[in-house]
Motif scaffolding. Structure first.
Motif, mmCIF file in Angstrom:
data_model
loop_
_atom_site.group_PDB
_atom_site.id
_atom_site.type_symbol
_atom_site.label_atom_id
_atom_site.label_comp_id
_atom_site.label_asym_id
_atom_site.label_seq_id
_atom_site.Cartn_x
_atom_site.Cartn_y
_atom_site.Cartn_z
ATOM 1 N N SER A 155 0.840 -1.203 0.000
ATOM 2 C CA SER A 155 0.000 0.000 0.000
ATOM 3 C C SER A 155 0.870 1.245 0.000
ATOM 4 N N LEU A 156 0.301 2.329 -0.537
ATOM 5 C CA LEU A 156 0.927 3.644 -0.539
ATOM 6 C C LEU A 156 0.077 4.588 0.303
ATOM 7 N N VAL A 157 0.739 5.365 1.148
ATOM 8 C CA VAL A 157 0.041 6.288 2.053
ATOM 9 C C VAL A 157 0.407 7.713 1.662
ATOM 10 N N CYS A 158 -0.618 8.556 1.483
ATOM 11 C CA CYS A 158 -0.424 9.963 1.133
ATOM 12 C C CYS A 158 -0.686 10.817 2.366
ATOM 13 N N GLY A 159 0.253 11.683 2.698
ATOM 14 C CA GLY A 159 0.109 12.545 3.868
ATOM 15 C C GLY A 159 0.161 14.016 3.488
ATOM 16 N N GLU A 160 -0.490 14.840 4.304
ATOM 17 C CA GLU A 160 -0.533 16.293 4.084
ATOM 18 C C GLU A 160 -0.431 16.982 5.441
ATOM 19 N N THR A 180 -6.952 -2.689 -12.236
ATOM 20 C CA THR A 180 -5.789 -3.557 -12.407
ATOM 21 C C THR A 180 -4.574 -3.024 -11.646
ATOM 22 N N VAL A 181 -4.589 -1.725 -11.323
ATOM 23 C CA VAL A 181 -3.466 -1.130 -10.593
ATOM 24 C C VAL A 181 -3.676 -1.199 -9.091
ATOM 25 N N GLY A 182 -4.873 -0.811 -8.622
ATOM 26 C CA GLY A 182 -5.116 -0.817 -7.184
ATOM 27 C C GLY A 182 -6.480 -0.265 -6.821
ATOM 28 N N LYS A 183 -6.694 -0.106 -5.515
ATOM 29 C CA LYS A 183 -7.963 0.382 -4.983
ATOM 30 C C LYS A 183 -7.687 1.504 -3.989
ATOM 31 N N VAL A 184 -8.419 2.618 -4.124
ATOM 32 C CA VAL A 184 -8.246 3.784 -3.256
ATOM 33 C C VAL A 184 -9.216 3.695 -2.085
ATOM 34 N N SER A 185 -8.730 4.050 -0.883
ATOM 35 C CA SER A 185 -9.572 4.013 0.313
ATOM 36 C C SER A 185 -10.672 5.059 0.237
ATOM 37 N N LEU A 190 -5.186 6.487 1.098
ATOM 38 C CA LEU A 190 -4.502 5.189 1.033
ATOM 39 C C LEU A 190 -4.788 4.509 -0.300
ATOM 40 N N LEU A 191 -3.728 3.998 -0.921
ATOM 41 C CA LEU A 191 -3.853 3.250 -2.175
ATOM 42 C C LEU A 191 -3.358 1.829 -1.942
ATOM 43 N N LEU A 192 -4.269 0.860 -2.066
ATOM 44 C CA LEU A 192 -3.917 -0.555 -1.965
ATOM 45 C C LEU A 192 -3.541 -1.050 -3.358
ATOM 46 N N VAL A 193 -2.286 -1.346 -3.552
ATOM 47 C CA VAL A 193 -1.781 -1.714 -4.873
ATOM 48 C C VAL A 193 -2.019 -3.203 -5.111
ATOM 49 N N THR A 194 -2.679 -3.528 -6.221
ATOM 50 C CA THR A 194 -2.969 -4.924 -6.571
ATOM 51 C C THR A 194 -2.090 -5.435 -7.703
ATOM 52 N N MET A 195 -1.445 -4.531 -8.449
ATOM 53 C CA MET A 195 -0.593 -4.964 -9.555
ATOM 54 C C MET A 195 0.690 -5.597 -9.002
ATOM 55 N N THR A 196 1.202 -6.600 -9.726
ATOM 56 C CA THR A 196 2.418 -7.293 -9.322
ATOM 57 C C THR A 196 3.361 -7.410 -10.517
ATOM 58 N N PRO A 197 4.601 -6.978 -10.391
ATOM 59 C CA PRO A 197 5.164 -6.281 -9.220
ATOM 60 C C PRO A 197 4.760 -4.806 -9.217
ATOM 61 N N ILE A 198 5.031 -4.131 -8.099
ATOM 62 C CA ILE A 198 4.753 -2.694 -8.012
ATOM 63 C C ILE A 198 5.814 -1.962 -8.829
ATOM 64 N N CYS A 199 5.361 -1.214 -9.830
ATOM 65 C CA CYS A 199 6.300 -0.541 -10.718
ATOM 66 C C CYS A 199 5.695 0.755 -11.235
ATOM 67 N N GLY A 200 6.540 1.613 -11.775
ATOM 68 C CA GLY A 200 6.070 2.855 -12.367
ATOM 69 C C GLY A 200 6.034 4.007 -11.383
ATOM 70 N N HIS A 201 5.341 5.078 -11.776
ATOM 71 C CA HIS A 201 5.247 6.302 -10.987
ATOM 72 C C HIS A 201 3.839 6.444 -10.408
ATOM 73 N N PHE A 202 3.749 6.591 -9.091
ATOM 74 C CA PHE A 202 2.472 6.785 -8.392
ATOM 75 C C PHE A 202 2.442 8.213 -7.839
ATOM 76 N N THR A 203 1.457 8.983 -8.263
ATOM 77 C CA THR A 203 1.363 10.392 -7.859
ATOM 78 C C THR A 203 0.108 10.619 -7.038
ATOM 79 N N CYS A 204 0.280 11.250 -5.880
ATOM 80 C CA CYS A 204 -0.848 11.634 -5.027
ATOM 81 C C CYS A 204 -1.062 13.137 -5.152
#
Length: 271
Positions: A155-160, A180-185, A190-204
């Protein structure tokens, strides 16, 4: 029976003649607390006044004090007689309106110094007072957005930092998150990543009424089917070019050999 009826009337008369105290007139601020105001705009607070049929409002007072501090000082913004529909405050940008069951405070050109705890006090004709409060704060822009990864939970966590009413959204390779990439809370942080492997650029991206800010987490490069197909096509084209060049060289060599044999035969015939 007549005695009981007489006692009931007596109790009712005593209740009417008794001083009402604090329960006769009540006041409630209608704004949601805490109220956040954008600097430069107008602060508007509304309060509803509830009173009995025999009660009259003699005075409405609006005050403000700092939200924090050892001994905050309460300053009076306006004091209005109950029968007055509108009155001026202690400052040029302060206006107060008083109606039968509602009072409104308006401060134009709100600044950070106007934040704090606001109080409206209603005084009835007997001198009894009742007060309601509301916290007012400055509307803050979003600040210091960050993205962290929890590898154990994929998972990826975005903070402010301290922005008011932040709204979160996610992008993967500059495109909205797909299943196919993930699910947002539900709150978006919070982004729960479902793609395997985790790759690329994730922007919040975090936004509110004053703008937005973003942060990016970069994982390893993605090996997509498109890139594999492109590489295969490039290799195939290179093989074709190499094969064509080789075939041309062989053909040219064969032609030169044939010309040499022909010349040799002509020389023998001439001799």
């Amino acid at each position: 029976m007549d005695l009981q009826l007489f006692q009931c009337w007596r109790v009712a008369l005593l209740l009417l003649l008794m001083p009402c105290g604090h329960q006769c007139v009540s006041v409630h601020i209608l704004n949601k607390e805490p109220l956040h105001v954008i600097p430069g705009s107008s602060l508007v607070l509304k309060a509803r006044i509830e009173q009995g049929p025999l009660e009259k409002v003699s005075m409405v007072t609006w005050e403000r004090e700092d939200e924090t501090g050892i001994a905050p000082t309460r300053a009076t913004l306006a004091s209005c007689p109950g029968e007055s529909s509108e009155c001026s405050g202690t400052r040029p940008n302060v206006r107060v309106n008083v109606e039968q069951q509602e009072t409104t405070l308006q401060i134009n050109g709100y600044s950070r110094a106007d934040g704090g705890v606001y109080a409206v006090t209603v005084t009835d004709h007997t001198g009894a007072k009742t007060t309601a409060h509301c916290i007012v704060r400055e509307y803050e822009a979003v600040n210091h957005v960050s993205v962290s990864i929890n590898m154990s939970h994929s998972s990826l966590v975005c903070g402010e930092a301290w922005g008011t009413d932040p709204h979160f959204s996610w992008l993967h390779e500059r495109v909205a998150i797909s299943r196919t990439v993930g699910k947002v809370s539900e709150d978006g942080s919070l982004l729960l990543v479902t793609m395997t492997p985790i790759c690329g650029h994730f922007t919040c991206m975090v936004s509110n009424k004053l703008g937005y800010s973003s942060a990016t987490y970069t994982a390893g490069p993605c090996e997509t089917e498109g890139r594999g197909t492109t590489a295969a096509v490039v290799c195939f084209v290179l093989l074709l070019l190499f094969g064509g060049a080789l075939a041309f060289l062989l053909w040219r060599r064969h032609r030169l050999n044939n010309r040499g044999d022909s010349l040799h035969e002509r020389l023998e015939e001439t001799i």
